[in-house]
Design an enzyme around this catalytic site. Sequence first.
Site, PDB file in Angstrom:
ATOM      1  N   LYS A  22     -16.985  -6.510   1.864  1.00 23.59           N
ATOM      2  CA  LYS A  22     -16.744  -5.071   2.046  1.00 23.59           C
ATOM      3  C   LYS A  22     -15.797  -4.555   0.959  1.00 23.59           C
ATOM      4  CE  LYS A  22     -13.447  -3.622   5.025  1.00 23.59           C
ATOM      5  NZ  LYS A  22     -12.449  -2.680   4.502  1.00 23.59           N
ATOM      6  N   ASN A  23     -14.729  -5.297   0.723  1.00 25.60           N
ATOM      7  CA  ASN A  23     -13.703  -4.773  -0.186  1.00 25.60           C
ATOM      8  C   ASN A  23     -14.055  -4.937  -1.656  1.00 25.60           C
ATOM      9  OD1 ASN A  23     -12.327  -3.954   2.027  1.00 25.60           O
ATOM     10  ND2 ASN A  23     -10.776  -5.558   1.969  1.00 25.60           N
ATOM     11  N   ARG A  91     -10.085   5.841   3.829  1.00 28.24           N
ATOM     12  CA  ARG A  91      -9.135   6.011   2.732  1.00 28.24           C
ATOM     13  C   ARG A  91      -9.526   5.213   1.500  1.00 28.24           C
ATOM     14  NH1 ARG A  91      -5.936   3.032   1.364  1.00 28.24           N
ATOM     15  NH2 ARG A  91      -4.516   4.661   0.666  1.00 28.24           N
ATOM     16  N   CYS A 115      -2.972   5.470   7.687  1.00 30.54           N
ATOM     17  CA  CYS A 115      -3.789   4.910   8.764  1.00 30.54           C
ATOM     18  C   CYS A 115      -2.831   4.115   9.657  1.00 30.54           C
ATOM     19  CB  CYS A 115      -4.893   4.033   8.195  1.00 30.54           C
ATOM     20  SG  CYS A 115      -4.296   2.496   7.525  1.00 30.54           S
ATOM     21  N   ARG A 120       0.169   4.142   3.514  1.00 21.24           N
ATOM     22  CA  ARG A 120      -0.871   3.992   2.478  1.00 21.24           C
ATOM     23  C   ARG A 120      -0.701   5.020   1.340  1.00 21.24           C
ATOM     24  NH1 ARG A 120      -4.930   0.980   5.013  1.00 21.24           N
ATOM     25  NH2 ARG A 120      -5.505   0.276   2.935  1.00 21.24           N
ATOM     26  N   PRO A 121       0.446   5.024   0.676  1.00 21.67           N
ATOM     27  CA  PRO A 121       0.661   5.979  -0.427  1.00 21.67           C
ATOM     28  C   PRO A 121      -0.308   5.720  -1.590  1.00 21.67           C
ATOM     29  CG  PRO A 121       2.338   4.280  -0.448  1.00 21.67           C
ATOM     30  CD  PRO A 121       1.546   4.062   0.800  1.00 21.67           C
ATOM     31  N   ILE A 122      -0.461   6.699  -2.474  1.00 24.45           N
ATOM     32  CA  ILE A 122      -1.297   6.522  -3.675  1.00 24.45           C
ATOM     33  C   ILE A 122      -0.502   6.843  -4.938  1.00 24.45           C
ATOM     34  CG2 ILE A 122      -3.488   6.935  -2.469  1.00 24.45           C
ATOM     35  CD1 ILE A 122      -3.443   9.757  -3.823  1.00 24.45           C
ATOM     36  N   ASP A 123       0.806   6.720  -4.850  1.00 22.37           N
ATOM     37  CA  ASP A 123       1.642   7.063  -6.018  1.00 22.37           C
ATOM     38  C   ASP A 123       1.277   6.235  -7.255  1.00 22.37           C
ATOM     39  OD1 ASP A 123       2.837   5.034  -4.201  1.00 22.37           O
ATOM     40  OD2 ASP A 123       4.271   4.800  -5.833  1.00 22.37           O
ATOM     41  N   LEU A 124       0.911   4.983  -7.050  1.00 14.60           N
ATOM     42  CA  LEU A 124       0.577   4.128  -8.205  1.00 14.60           C
ATOM     43  C   LEU A 124      -0.767   4.536  -8.820  1.00 14.60           C
ATOM     44  CD1 LEU A 124       1.733   0.734  -6.651  1.00 14.60           C
ATOM     45  CD2 LEU A 124       2.944   2.096  -8.396  1.00 14.60           C
ATOM     46  N   ASP A 306      -5.010  -9.415   5.284  1.00 13.67           N
ATOM     47  CA  ASP A 306      -6.203  -9.149   6.114  1.00 13.67           C
ATOM     48  C   ASP A 306      -6.544 -10.318   7.021  1.00 13.67           C
ATOM     49  OD1 ASP A 306      -7.978  -7.201   3.594  1.00 13.67           O
ATOM     50  OD2 ASP A 306      -6.286  -6.755   4.896  1.00 13.67           O
ATOM     51  N   ILE A 328       3.085  -6.887   3.224  1.00 10.65           N
ATOM     52  CA  ILE A 328       2.255  -5.938   2.484  1.00 10.65           C
ATOM     53  C   ILE A 328       2.248  -4.564   3.147  1.00 10.65           C
ATOM     54  CG2 ILE A 328      -0.063  -5.493   1.555  1.00 10.65           C
ATOM     55  CD1 ILE A 328       1.363  -7.901   0.270  1.00 10.65           C
ATOM     56  N   ARG A 398     -16.690  -1.470  11.150  1.00  8.24           N
ATOM     57  CA  ARG A 398     -16.341  -1.019   9.798  1.00  8.24           C
ATOM     58  C   ARG A 398     -16.412  -2.180   8.815  1.00  8.24           C
ATOM     59  NH1 ARG A 398     -10.970   1.952   9.027  1.00  8.24           N
ATOM     60  NH2 ARG A 398     -11.928   1.887   6.978  1.00  8.24           N
TER      61      ARG A 398
HETATM   62  C1  EPZ Z   1      -6.978  -2.969  -0.072  1.00  6.97           C
HETATM   63  O1  EPZ Z   1      -6.335  -1.802   0.381  1.00  6.97           O
HETATM   64  C2  EPZ Z   1      -7.939  -3.389   1.030  1.00  6.97           C
HETATM   65  N1  EPZ Z   1      -8.910  -2.330   1.285  1.00  6.97           N
HETATM   66  C3  EPZ Z   1      -7.162  -3.694   2.314  1.00  6.97           C
HETATM   67  O2  EPZ Z   1      -8.094  -4.194   3.266  1.00  6.97           O
HETATM   68  C4  EPZ Z   1      -6.136  -4.787   2.016  1.00  6.97           C
HETATM   69  O3  EPZ Z   1      -5.380  -5.035   3.167  1.00  6.97           O
HETATM   70  C5  EPZ Z   1      -5.223  -4.334   0.867  1.00  6.97           C
HETATM   71  O4  EPZ Z   1      -6.018  -4.013  -0.293  1.00  6.97           O
HETATM   72  C6  EPZ Z   1      -4.220  -5.411   0.472  1.00  6.97           C
HETATM   73  O5  EPZ Z   1      -4.895  -6.565   0.100  1.00  6.97           O
HETATM   74  C7  EPZ Z   1      -9.975  -2.192   0.449  1.00  6.97           C
HETATM   75  O6  EPZ Z   1     -10.103  -2.897  -0.531  1.00  6.97           O
HETATM   76  C8  EPZ Z   1     -10.972  -1.128   0.813  1.00  6.97           C
HETATM   77  P1  EPZ Z   1      -2.977  -1.846  -1.718  1.00  6.97           P
HETATM   78  P2  EPZ Z   1      -5.433  -0.938  -0.676  1.00  6.97           P
HETATM   79  O7  EPZ Z   1      -3.012  -0.622  -2.566  1.00  6.97           O
HETATM   80  O8  EPZ Z   1      -5.923  -1.122  -2.040  1.00  6.97           O
HETATM   81  C9  EPZ Z   1       1.397  -0.179  -1.419  1.00  6.97           C
HETATM   82  C10 EPZ Z   1      -9.169  -4.355   5.338  1.00  6.97           C
HETATM   83  O9  EPZ Z   1      -8.768  -4.710   6.459  1.00  6.97           O
HETATM   84  N2  EPZ Z   1       0.951   0.886  -2.335  1.00  6.97           N
HETATM   85  O10 EPZ Z   1      -3.222  -3.163  -2.362  1.00  6.97           O
HETATM   86  O11 EPZ Z   1      -5.317   0.438  -0.141  1.00  6.97           O
HETATM   87  C11 EPZ Z   1       0.723  -0.085  -0.054  1.00  6.97           C
HETATM   88  O12 EPZ Z   1       1.411   0.835   0.787  1.00  6.97           O
HETATM   89  C12 EPZ Z   1      -8.312  -3.446   4.483  1.00  6.97           C
HETATM   90  O13 EPZ Z   1     -10.262  -4.703   4.823  1.00  6.97           O
HETATM   91  C13 EPZ Z   1       1.895   1.765  -2.849  1.00  6.97           C
HETATM   92  O14 EPZ Z   1       3.079   1.663  -2.557  1.00  6.97           O
HETATM   93  O15 EPZ Z   1      -4.031  -1.668  -0.526  1.00  6.97           O
HETATM   94  C14 EPZ Z   1       0.838  -1.501   0.444  1.00  6.97           C
HETATM   95  O16 EPZ Z   1       2.137  -1.696   0.971  1.00  6.97           O
HETATM   96  C15 EPZ Z   1      -7.024  -3.047   5.176  1.00  6.97           C
HETATM   97  N3  EPZ Z   1       1.460   2.738  -3.692  1.00  6.97           N
HETATM   98  C16 EPZ Z   1       0.688  -2.336  -0.834  1.00  6.97           C
HETATM   99  O17 EPZ Z   1       0.968  -1.436  -1.919  1.00  6.97           O
HETATM  100  C17 EPZ Z   1       0.155   2.876  -4.046  1.00  6.97           C
HETATM  101  O18 EPZ Z   1      -0.170   3.788  -4.854  1.00  6.97           O
HETATM  102  C18 EPZ Z   1      -0.688  -2.926  -1.047  1.00  6.97           C
HETATM  103  O19 EPZ Z   1      -1.604  -1.871  -0.901  1.00  6.97           O
HETATM  104  C19 EPZ Z   1      -0.792   1.976  -3.509  1.00  6.97           C
HETATM  105  C20 EPZ Z   1      -0.370   0.980  -2.650  1.00  6.97           C
END
Ligand code: EPZ
Length: 420
Positions: A22-23, A91, A115, A120-124, A306, A328, A398
């Site tokens: 999925k991911n 998201r 969620c 789940r910020p997107i600042d990066l 996960d 995480i 999902r």
């Molecule tokens: C992906 O989410 C996966 N989803 C998640 O799987 C998975 O848990 C996660 O990566 C971590 O491995 C998909 O691929 C669709 P991140 P993603 O950005 O990319 C912080 C599942 O169950 N962060 O790697 O959204 C964030 O808050 C789902 O299949 C920032 O601070 O996760 C978190 O603490 C759940 N700023 C950490 O980084 C940002 O701009 C990792 O998040 C982005 C993220």
Amino acid sequence: MDSFLIHGGTPLYGDVQIGGSKNAVLPIMAATLLTAETCVIRRVPDLSDVRFMVKILESLGAEVHFAGGTLTIRASAIQGFGDYELIRKMRGSICILGPLVARLQTATVSLPGGCIIGTRPIDLHLKGLAALGAKLTIDSGYIRAEAPRLKGAIIFLGGRAGPTVLGTANILMAATLADGVTLIESAACEPEVVDLANFLSSMGAKISGIGSPTLTVTGVEELHGTDHEVIGDRIEAGTFAAAAAATGGEVVLHGARPEHLTAVLDKLHEAGVRAERTQGALTIKAGSALRPVDVTTMPYPGFPTDMQAQLMTLMCLASGTSVITERIFESRFMHAAELMRLGADISIEGPSAIVKGGRPLSGAPVMASDLRASAALVIAGLAGRGDTRVNRVYHLDRGYEKMEEKLRRLGAKIERVDGE
Ligand code: EPZ
């Protein structure tokens, strides 16, 4: 809303076919926006998240056909507006932003919101796009990105919890069409990011360092169509491995890559569960008893967040105390309270869950809350005594295709019923 009715206590035995990841497939679907040519994606799991991403791509003007596990996508005439009503429900769709601004020079996408497992910020994501020269404005819950032509840059994408998976995906996709060279430092190394990079390379993108924390992308004028098979879903594989261990059975996982599961197999081994690699398959054998283990979730190749919920269920059955630390996401212990309804002894101390295992779990009605928490509750129902009803299994749908059918083929007493 559907529920699962589970009669626990039956060890799982047999073979299970692991589906496509999925991911991996979600960002790969977004990557098809980078070309006007046709892309074929194979081994696509039939999940509600995938069907949702199909709707999003169609709302952008792409032609999408999905049948028999194969997606055919042609984004020849597209527009760059990602509607709130669509984006907010998944998201992961934020990863259309990078491809859209790279292809169309402008994109307006709804901010995804948080969620249940975290803000789940997107600042990066935004830091990366700004570094590539996009002009970003946030207005009425939408992010607007504009750039006549993105320009290569050096971008550090590490955040407070380490690398970002979808952030790396977004910036990597945008950089493929940027003018010049982009260096992404502290890139995510997850197998799903590697699969996306391989997909982009097959479209003509120039990427080096794939699988490493430093990706170098040399922008090209345009990308062409491709035909790609998605990697196996390592989290689905880990989930079935945990179910085999929890029920005291023996299950052969087909279609999973053991090298994507090293941290999970290491922890299962420490807990007394045996894993054997045989001709492209992975056999998981429960030991005589489960031993407690301590684990901290980390970016790949560390123990995946996960799989945290599924391991917690397993540790409820181990003879002793385990400490599970979630590094995480800030609130990914929703399953703990539901597991306690089944008799588990768990206390939450900040980022850690202290699991006092050894008491048998007994069936009860429980509520699914997010995708992996739901999987943890199903495993608890399979291992527990008596009947468990897992409500709101739409969360499971999902990320797990036909989970109850796959489990039934392994001997589980489980059925899907119309829920409350
Ligand atoms: C992906 O989410 C996966 N989803 C998640 O799987 C998975 O848990 C996660 O990566 C971590 O491995 C998909 O691929 C669709 P991140 P993603 O950005 O990319 C912080 C599942 O169950 N962060 O790697 O959204 C964030 O808050 C789902 O299949 C920032 O601070 O996760 C978190 O603490 C759940 N700023 C950490 O980084 C940002 O701009 C990792 O998040 C982005 C993220």
